[in-house]
Design a protein around this motif. Structure first.
Motif, mmCIF file in Angstrom:
data_model
loop_
_atom_site.group_PDB
_atom_site.id
_atom_site.type_symbol
_atom_site.label_atom_id
_atom_site.label_comp_id
_atom_site.label_asym_id
_atom_site.label_seq_id
_atom_site.Cartn_x
_atom_site.Cartn_y
_atom_site.Cartn_z
ATOM 1 N N ARG A 77 0.819 -1.121 -0.037
ATOM 2 C CA ARG A 77 -0.043 -0.016 0.009
ATOM 3 C C ARG A 77 1.031 1.435 -0.104
ATOM 4 N N ARG A 78 1.851 1.232 0.929
ATOM 5 C CA ARG A 78 2.854 2.403 0.853
ATOM 6 C C ARG A 78 3.542 2.801 -0.433
ATOM 7 N N LYS A 79 3.949 1.729 -1.102
ATOM 8 C CA LYS A 79 4.755 1.920 -2.370
ATOM 9 C C LYS A 79 3.720 2.468 -3.353
ATOM 10 N N VAL A 80 2.625 1.692 -3.480
ATOM 11 C CA VAL A 80 1.686 2.008 -4.597
ATOM 12 C C VAL A 80 1.170 3.573 -4.467
ATOM 13 N N LEU A 81 0.876 3.959 -3.086
ATOM 14 C CA LEU A 81 0.551 5.379 -2.786
ATOM 15 C C LEU A 81 1.491 6.341 -2.794
ATOM 16 N N ASN A 82 2.596 6.298 -2.817
ATOM 17 C CA ASN A 82 3.851 6.852 -3.227
ATOM 18 C C ASN A 82 3.787 7.454 -4.497
ATOM 19 N N VAL A 83 3.165 6.545 -5.417
ATOM 20 C CA VAL A 83 2.982 6.898 -6.797
ATOM 21 C C VAL A 83 1.607 7.477 -7.272
ATOM 22 N N PHE A 84 0.672 7.027 -6.775
ATOM 23 C CA PHE A 84 -0.932 7.116 -6.715
ATOM 24 C C PHE A 84 -1.464 7.494 -5.483
ATOM 25 N N PRO A 85 -1.125 8.811 -4.903
ATOM 26 C CA PRO A 85 -1.557 9.210 -3.491
ATOM 27 C C PRO A 85 -2.963 9.133 -3.146
ATOM 28 N N ARG A 86 -3.800 9.354 -4.213
ATOM 29 C CA ARG A 86 -5.345 9.303 -3.937
ATOM 30 C C ARG A 86 -5.828 7.886 -4.152
ATOM 31 N N GLY A 87 -5.008 6.849 -4.359
ATOM 32 C CA GLY A 87 -5.648 5.618 -4.632
ATOM 33 C C GLY A 87 -6.189 4.967 -3.513
ATOM 34 N N GLU A 88 -6.896 3.862 -3.442
ATOM 35 C CA GLU A 88 -7.360 2.922 -2.641
ATOM 36 C C GLU A 88 -6.809 1.692 -2.899
ATOM 37 N N VAL A 89 -6.309 0.896 -1.959
ATOM 38 C CA VAL A 89 -5.361 -0.507 -2.412
ATOM 39 C C VAL A 89 -6.059 -1.447 -1.263
ATOM 40 N N LEU A 154 -6.117 -1.806 -7.194
ATOM 41 C CA LEU A 154 -5.995 -0.458 -6.777
ATOM 42 C C LEU A 154 -7.133 0.519 -7.531
ATOM 43 N N LYS A 155 -7.793 1.308 -6.790
ATOM 44 C CA LYS A 155 -8.916 1.905 -7.104
ATOM 45 C C LYS A 155 -8.662 3.306 -7.028
ATOM 46 N N MET A 156 -8.784 4.185 -8.152
ATOM 47 C CA MET A 156 -8.200 5.374 -8.385
ATOM 48 C C MET A 156 -9.099 6.506 -9.275
ATOM 49 N N THR A 157 -8.932 7.639 -9.014
ATOM 50 C CA THR A 157 -9.749 8.574 -10.126
ATOM 51 C C THR A 157 -8.842 8.834 -10.965
ATOM 52 N N ARG A 158 -9.499 8.904 -12.228
ATOM 53 C CA ARG A 158 -8.586 9.219 -13.546
ATOM 54 C C ARG A 158 -8.241 10.530 -13.471
ATOM 55 N N VAL A 159 -7.081 10.943 -13.975
ATOM 56 C CA VAL A 159 -6.503 12.341 -13.818
ATOM 57 C C VAL A 159 -7.070 13.099 -15.266
ATOM 58 N N LEU A 160 -7.365 12.698 -16.015
ATOM 59 C CA LEU A 160 -7.725 13.203 -17.451
ATOM 60 C C LEU A 160 -9.139 12.958 -17.588
ATOM 61 N N GLN A 168 -17.111 6.494 -19.983
ATOM 62 C CA GLN A 168 -16.637 5.540 -18.891
ATOM 63 C C GLN A 168 -16.633 6.125 -17.515
ATOM 64 N N SER A 169 -16.345 5.571 -16.228
ATOM 65 C CA SER A 169 -16.460 5.832 -15.290
ATOM 66 C C SER A 169 -15.296 6.552 -14.876
ATOM 67 N N GLU A 170 -15.202 7.627 -13.905
ATOM 68 C CA GLU A 170 -14.304 8.521 -13.498
ATOM 69 C C GLU A 170 -13.256 7.733 -12.644
ATOM 70 N N GLN A 171 -13.803 6.595 -11.890
ATOM 71 C CA GLN A 171 -13.012 5.805 -11.050
ATOM 72 C C GLN A 171 -12.602 4.299 -12.042
ATOM 73 N N SER A 172 -11.094 4.193 -11.704
ATOM 74 C CA SER A 172 -10.729 3.066 -12.471
ATOM 75 C C SER A 172 -10.103 2.127 -11.448
ATOM 76 N N THR A 173 -10.459 0.750 -11.593
ATOM 77 C CA THR A 173 -9.953 -0.220 -10.822
ATOM 78 C C THR A 173 -9.027 -1.168 -11.587
ATOM 79 N N LEU A 174 -7.625 -1.388 -11.047
ATOM 80 C CA LEU A 174 -6.788 -2.086 -11.544
ATOM 81 C C LEU A 174 -6.394 -3.264 -10.530
ATOM 82 N N VAL A 175 -6.161 -4.334 -11.310
ATOM 83 C CA VAL A 175 -6.217 -5.531 -10.323
ATOM 84 C C VAL A 175 -4.637 -6.388 -10.993
#
Length: 197
Positions: A77-89, A154-160, A168-175
Motif C-alpha cells: 500500500r505504501r509503495k503504490v500510494l507513493n506513486v498514486f497518492p489518492r488511490g485505495e488499495v 487499486l481503485k483510483m480517480t482518473r486524472v484526465l 466510462q467511469s471516473e473511477q478506474s480499478t486495476l487488479v
C-alpha cells in the motif's frame, strides 16, 4: 463587384482554410491524444502495482512472514500510494492445495444431473467453511506448501477527463495478482470433509 465575379472570387479565395480545417480536426485529435495519455497512465499504474505485488508475494511465502501478512500489505500500500497518492488499495489471499485447483469450485455430487450445485447435494468442503463455494480457495495465506493466489486492487480517480467522452467511469480499478507456493516449513494440513445437507 457584381454578384458573379464575387462568387468566383469567393470560390478561389483560400484565406482561412487552415482555421476551418483545424476547427474540424482538433477535437478528434485531442480526444485521441488524451486517450493515449490516459491509457499510458493506467498502463504504468498496472505495471507499478504488479511489480510491488510480485515482490510482496515472494516475501509472503517465507516462513518468517507467515504471521506478518498485514505488514506486507501495508508495504505494498505504501509503495503504490507513493506513486498514486489518492488511490485505495485492497488485498485478497486465497490458498489452494495445488496449482491446478486455483479458481476451481469445490467438488460435489450432482444428484439431479443439472451440472450445478443445488442445496442438499453432497460436496467436498475443501476450505473448511461448511458451505459449498464456487472458488475452493481458503481465505488467507494458507500453510506450508500451499499455493497462494495473492491479489491487490487499486481503485483510483482518473486524472484526465477523457472518461467523459468515452462514456466510462471516473473511477478506474486495476487488479494485479500472482500465484506462488509457500515454502515447506511445516507439515501440510488438510481440512477436507464431505458434507451432505
Amino acid at each position: 463587384m457584381t454578384r458573379r465575379p464575387f462568387l468566383r472570387w469567393l470560390r478561389r479565395n483560400e484565406a482561412g482554410n487552415a482555421v476551418v480545417e483545424f476547427a474540424l480536426t482538433a477535437p478528434l485529435f485531442l480526444i485521441i491524444l488524451l486517450g493515449i495519455l490516459d491509457f499510458s497512465w493506467q498502463f504504468y499504474a498496472k505495471l507499478e502495482l504488479q511489480g510491488v505485488v510480485n515482490a510482496a508475494a515472494r516475501a509472503a511465502t517465507l516462513e518468517g512472514n507467515a504471521l506478518s501478512q498485514t505488514a506486507l500489505d501495508n508495504e505494498v500500500r505504501r509503495k503504490v500510494l507513493n506513486v498514486f497518492p489518492r488511490g485505495e488499495v485492497t488485498f485478497v489471499r486465497k490458498a489452494y492445495d495445488s496449482y491446478s485447483e486455483v479458481g476451481d469450485p469445490e467438488a460435489f455430487t450432482d444428484g439431479n444431473g443439472n451440472g450445478r450445485y443445488d442445496s442438499g447435494e453432497c460436496f467436498e468442503d475443501v476450505n473448511g467453511n461448511a458451505s459449498w463455494d464456487a472458488d475452493r480457495g481458503q481465505t488467507g495465506n494458507g500453510g506450508a506448501e500451499d499455493i497462494v493466489l495473492y491479489t491487490a486492487s487499486l481503485k483510483m480517480t482518473r486524472v484526465l477527463p477523457i472518461w467523459k467522452f468515452m462514456g466510462q467511469s471516473e473511477q478506474s480499478t486495476l487488479v494485479a495478482s500472482t500465484v506462488l507456493r509457500n515454502q515447506p516449513y511445516n507439515a501440510a494440513t488438510s481440512t477436507k470433509q464431505v458434507i451432505c445437507t
